[in-house]
Design a protein around this motif. Sequence first.
Motif, mmCIF file in Angstrom:
data_model
loop_
_atom_site.group_PDB
_atom_site.id
_atom_site.type_symbol
_atom_site.label_atom_id
_atom_site.label_comp_id
_atom_site.label_asym_id
_atom_site.label_seq_id
_atom_site.Cartn_x
_atom_site.Cartn_y
_atom_site.Cartn_z
ATOM 1 N N GLU A 88 0.836 -1.201 0.000
ATOM 2 C CA GLU A 88 0.000 0.000 0.000
ATOM 3 C C GLU A 88 0.875 1.257 0.000
ATOM 4 O OE1 GLU A 88 -1.937 0.815 3.690
ATOM 5 O OE2 GLU A 88 -3.519 2.003 2.756
ATOM 6 N N THR A 89 1.877 1.261 0.894
ATOM 7 C CA THR A 89 2.756 2.432 0.977
ATOM 8 C C THR A 89 3.478 2.667 -0.350
ATOM 9 O OG1 THR A 89 3.102 1.869 3.284
ATOM 10 C CG2 THR A 89 4.601 3.477 2.343
ATOM 11 N N SER A 90 3.981 1.599 -0.955
ATOM 12 C CA SER A 90 4.687 1.747 -2.237
ATOM 13 C C SER A 90 3.773 2.314 -3.313
ATOM 14 C CB SER A 90 5.218 0.402 -2.713
ATOM 15 O OG SER A 90 6.170 -0.094 -1.812
ATOM 16 N N LEU A 91 2.569 1.778 -3.378
ATOM 17 C CA LEU A 91 1.658 2.188 -4.461
ATOM 18 C C LEU A 91 1.125 3.599 -4.263
ATOM 19 C CD1 LEU A 91 -0.366 -1.090 -5.117
ATOM 20 C CD2 LEU A 91 1.656 -0.234 -6.297
ATOM 21 N N LYS A 92 1.059 4.017 -3.001
ATOM 22 C CA LYS A 92 0.551 5.371 -2.740
ATOM 23 C C LYS A 92 1.542 6.454 -3.134
ATOM 24 C CE LYS A 92 -3.406 5.268 0.098
ATOM 25 N NZ LYS A 92 -4.029 5.155 1.425
ATOM 26 N N GLU A 93 2.800 6.045 -3.326
ATOM 27 C CA GLU A 93 3.822 7.021 -3.717
ATOM 28 C C GLU A 93 3.674 7.460 -5.170
ATOM 29 O OE1 GLU A 93 7.630 5.281 -2.991
ATOM 30 O OE2 GLU A 93 7.193 5.080 -0.862
ATOM 31 N N ILE A 94 2.937 6.663 -5.947
ATOM 32 C CA ILE A 94 2.816 6.978 -7.375
ATOM 33 C C ILE A 94 2.050 8.268 -7.561
ATOM 34 C CG2 ILE A 94 1.919 6.181 -9.591
ATOM 35 C CD1 ILE A 94 2.055 3.359 -8.383
ATOM 36 N N GLU A 95 2.576 9.095 -8.421
ATOM 37 C CA GLU A 95 1.938 10.365 -8.715
ATOM 38 C C GLU A 95 0.547 10.128 -9.315
ATOM 39 O OE1 GLU A 95 3.324 13.942 -11.251
ATOM 40 O OE2 GLU A 95 5.049 12.657 -10.784
ATOM 41 N N TRP A 96 -0.428 10.833 -8.796
ATOM 42 C CA TRP A 96 -1.803 10.638 -9.259
ATOM 43 C C TRP A 96 -1.941 11.002 -10.741
ATOM 44 C CZ3 TRP A 96 -5.773 7.882 -8.499
ATOM 45 C CH2 TRP A 96 -7.011 8.242 -9.024
ATOM 46 N N TRP A 125 -7.886 -2.857 -14.344
ATOM 47 C CA TRP A 125 -6.839 -3.885 -14.445
ATOM 48 C C TRP A 125 -5.596 -3.350 -15.146
ATOM 49 C CZ3 TRP A 125 -5.481 -7.957 -11.962
ATOM 50 C CH2 TRP A 125 -4.603 -8.876 -12.534
ATOM 51 N N SER A 126 -5.795 -2.640 -16.263
ATOM 52 C CA SER A 126 -4.654 -2.058 -16.974
ATOM 53 C C SER A 126 -3.911 -1.080 -16.088
ATOM 54 C CB SER A 126 -5.103 -1.299 -18.216
ATOM 55 O OG SER A 126 -5.734 -2.146 -19.114
ATOM 56 N N ILE A 127 -4.648 -0.289 -15.347
ATOM 57 C CA ILE A 127 -3.987 0.717 -14.510
ATOM 58 C C ILE A 127 -3.143 0.038 -13.434
ATOM 59 C CG2 ILE A 127 -4.384 2.561 -12.827
ATOM 60 C CD1 ILE A 127 -6.674 3.504 -14.590
ATOM 61 N N ILE A 128 -3.683 -1.036 -12.865
ATOM 62 C CA ILE A 128 -2.922 -1.747 -11.824
ATOM 63 C C ILE A 128 -1.676 -2.411 -12.425
ATOM 64 C CG2 ILE A 128 -2.961 -3.708 -10.225
ATOM 65 C CD1 ILE A 128 -5.993 -3.037 -9.819
ATOM 66 N N THR A 129 -1.871 -3.133 -13.532
ATOM 67 C CA THR A 129 -0.759 -3.944 -14.047
ATOM 68 C C THR A 129 0.207 -3.180 -14.943
ATOM 69 O OG1 THR A 129 -2.110 -4.658 -15.901
ATOM 70 C CG2 THR A 129 -2.090 -6.084 -13.967
ATOM 71 N N LYS A 130 -0.279 -2.109 -15.584
ATOM 72 C CA LYS A 130 0.593 -1.397 -16.521
ATOM 73 C C LYS A 130 1.107 -0.071 -15.976
ATOM 74 C CE LYS A 130 -1.555 -3.287 -20.694
ATOM 75 N NZ LYS A 130 -0.450 -3.838 -21.491
ATOM 76 N N VAL A 131 0.437 0.439 -14.944
ATOM 77 C CA VAL A 131 0.894 1.712 -14.383
ATOM 78 C C VAL A 131 1.392 1.537 -12.950
ATOM 79 C CG1 VAL A 131 0.280 4.100 -13.816
ATOM 80 C CG2 VAL A 131 -0.688 3.020 -15.852
ATOM 81 N N MET A 132 0.492 1.131 -12.066
ATOM 82 C CA MET A 132 0.837 1.149 -10.643
ATOM 83 C C MET A 132 1.983 0.199 -10.282
ATOM 84 S SD MET A 132 -3.048 1.516 -9.170
ATOM 85 C CE MET A 132 -2.610 1.206 -7.486
ATOM 86 N N LEU A 133 1.850 -1.071 -10.639
ATOM 87 C CA LEU A 133 2.894 -2.023 -10.245
ATOM 88 C C LEU A 133 4.240 -1.726 -10.913
ATOM 89 C CD1 LEU A 133 0.785 -5.322 -9.992
ATOM 90 C CD2 LEU A 133 1.578 -3.846 -8.138
ATOM 91 N N PRO A 134 4.282 -1.492 -12.239
ATOM 92 C CA PRO A 134 5.590 -1.185 -12.849
ATOM 93 C C PRO A 134 6.218 0.095 -12.294
ATOM 94 C CG PRO A 134 3.977 -1.704 -14.550
ATOM 95 C CD PRO A 134 3.226 -1.604 -13.264
ATOM 96 N N ALA A 144 5.874 1.327 -9.373
ATOM 97 C CA ALA A 144 6.314 1.166 -7.983
ATOM 98 C C ALA A 144 7.343 0.051 -7.816
ATOM 99 C CB ALA A 144 5.097 0.895 -7.098
ATOM 100 N N LYS A 145 7.785 -0.533 -8.918
ATOM 101 C CA LYS A 145 8.630 -1.722 -8.844
ATOM 102 C C LYS A 145 9.849 -1.588 -7.908
ATOM 103 C CE LYS A 145 10.569 -4.792 -12.253
ATOM 104 N NZ LYS A 145 10.563 -4.980 -13.709
ATOM 105 N N PRO A 146 10.667 -0.536 -8.037
ATOM 106 C CA PRO A 146 11.825 -0.461 -7.137
ATOM 107 C C PRO A 146 11.402 -0.460 -5.671
ATOM 108 C CG PRO A 146 11.967 1.194 -8.874
ATOM 109 C CD PRO A 146 10.605 0.599 -8.970
ATOM 110 N N SER A 147 10.376 0.288 -5.371
ATOM 111 C CA SER A 147 9.905 0.383 -4.000
ATOM 112 C C SER A 147 9.312 -0.947 -3.525
ATOM 113 C CB SER A 147 8.879 1.514 -3.934
ATOM 114 O OG SER A 147 8.166 1.478 -2.758
ATOM 115 N N LEU A 148 8.627 -1.654 -4.428
ATOM 116 C CA LEU A 148 8.068 -2.969 -4.081
ATOM 117 C C LEU A 148 9.184 -3.968 -3.772
ATOM 118 C CD1 LEU A 148 5.185 -3.244 -6.724
ATOM 119 C CD2 LEU A 148 4.917 -3.062 -4.239
ATOM 120 N N ILE A 149 10.270 -3.897 -4.545
ATOM 121 C CA ILE A 149 11.393 -4.813 -4.322
ATOM 122 C C ILE A 149 12.017 -4.575 -2.951
ATOM 123 C CG2 ILE A 149 13.758 -5.317 -5.063
ATOM 124 C CD1 ILE A 149 12.740 -5.008 -7.953
ATOM 125 N N LEU A 150 12.159 -3.309 -2.588
ATOM 126 C CA LEU A 150 12.693 -3.009 -1.256
ATOM 127 C C LEU A 150 11.754 -3.548 -0.184
ATOM 128 C CD1 LEU A 150 14.067 0.607 -1.783
ATOM 129 C CD2 LEU A 150 15.363 -1.524 -1.548
#
Lengths: 343, 220
Positions: free
Chosen positions: B110-118, B132-141, B143-149
């Motif tokens: 949640e914290t990682s994904l909230k960092e993404i600029e609106w 679904w596209s927004i989650i898989t093509k925008v949010m997760l990619p 936030a990837k570095p932050s998700l890995i940490l």
Amino acid sequence: MIEIKNLTKIFTVAKQKITALDDVSLTVKKGEIFGIIGLSGAGKSTLIRCINMLEKPTAGSIMVDGREITTFKKHELRAARQKIGMIFQHFNLLSSRTVFGNVMFPLEIAKVPHRKAVKRTLELLELVGLTEKAEAYPSQLSGGQKQRVGIARALANNPKLLLSDEATSALDPQTTRSILKLLRDINSKFNLTILLITHDMNVIKEVCDRVAVIDNSRIVEVGDVLNVFAAPGSPVARSFVETVIGKELPTELLQGSGTGDGQTEAVLVRVAFIGASAGEPVISSMIRKYDIAANILYGNIDRIKDIPFGNLTLELSGPSRVLQDAMDYLRSRGLEIEVLNNV
Amino acid sequence: MFDAWLVERLLLATWETVYMVVLSTVFSYLLGLPLGVILVVTSPGHIMENKPINRVLGWIINAVRSIPFIIFLILIIPITRLLVGTYIGTVASIVPLTLAAIPFVARLVETSLKEIEWGLIEAALSMGAGTWSIITKVMLPEAKPSLILGVAITAISLVGYSAMAGIVGGGGLGTLAYYYGYQRYDNSIMWPTVIVLIILVQGVQMLGDNLAQRINKKRG
Ligand SMILES: Nc1ncnc2c1ncn2[C@@H]1O[C@H](COP(=O)(O)OP(=O)(O)OP(=O)(O)O)[C@@H](O)[C@H]1O
Ligand SMILES: [Mg+2]
């Protein structure tokens, strides 16, 4: 292309109601570049965001390409949005994708087959002159290049309408001009309707056919750009026009002028020329014809979308009756006259 | 001091710990990642705003997180038994470790994904992208570095938790340290265990930092 009727948007924040748009009606014709100008907080962004329903209107109707967009169901809205491109002040490019990936993004969303999408992406990069930067990431680009990516991305699905929310506000004047030129090019090349908002009258002057002035959530003026420049009908419009052509005169001049001695009188007038009349010697023929004195206090000539646009501030002195006739003469020759003081 | 027996015990225990941590990290993300995504997209003003779901989920997550792990471990013994037939041993430990980590992971995601600029999400919306596209093509990619940490933080926490599980018979370095170090007061095994733990934690952190940095570098 766009027909907005009685659009109202009210935000409710902590039980407080903020009216961002108040009974706005506006028509944007197919193929034109329409500008909306207003001061910060006037409601520009809210208005443009209502057109693709990023903001849900409180009341009113918005027809885009003959269809009422405010009552669309989710899937209808998604399909409609694919045909309405949008560019942003801060570009909003995906940092996780290269330039190529960013431009291809809307094609993926529209489920365009991969081969076709690749081909289209290359075409778009060519159009905006970024073929060499295809593999670069957004952070490696200049502001102008980023906005070019934004434009390519917005055009990917061949939209009929392009919305621009302060697309040049983060750019320097020179880059702004090149982006505006690109917008004008795609407007004429694809007969693309462009609705742009800005707080910079220079942007209006450079690219727009028509302009609406929004102030305090309401449209206060709509017209051809030339007409608004020549004869702004509202105080806000006037102050915007003055930011471009610098008509502001020192107040001492306004007060000091106008030395009436009973028979002769002096008035300070502002004369605007548009198009061909800017080249004609109207002023000198007036002086000859009416035998009055004209003292030029300020003058400049500019171009609005390639049409010459001149602007003069004159002090005319002579018998008061004759002065009236002289000014009527100027009006009859198609000039806009505005009396600044009359002592 | 480093006799063959000790080395063998240490290697086995290390393997058990790594096994527990890796599997429980993977399993906790299987559930924690979607939950974190749901927490974000159902939050006010987001793409799937839904107050009831958001509230209830948040409440459950907080409730689970407020139970100390050692109590949680005992509390869910019935579930563990149901799932693996026993509550003792390395495999059984994976159940409480995973269940305890899920809410933790959900909050990290949640914290990682909230960092993404609106603005990025809005741009995707303006193109007609669906949830679904927004989650898989925008949010997760994005936030990837932050998700890995976040994965690194989770794994490190699980190293700690697994040691606790080891005390109640979970196996791994925890059991080794407890059994020989605490009950028999044999320091010769305590220090090597601590050193292995330090290496594990440092290794995981370095790996996470490295991966995240590599992505950030590529993105410029
Ligand atoms: N999401 C929102 N929630 C609450 N109020 C909002 C929201 N968006 C805009 N407003 C309010 O609506 C009014 C108009 O805002 P808007 O962003 O449309 O102005 P603008 O003309 O685009 O200004 P700027 O030039 O600063 O971008 C402002 O008073 C603003 O505070
Ligand atoms: Mg704005």
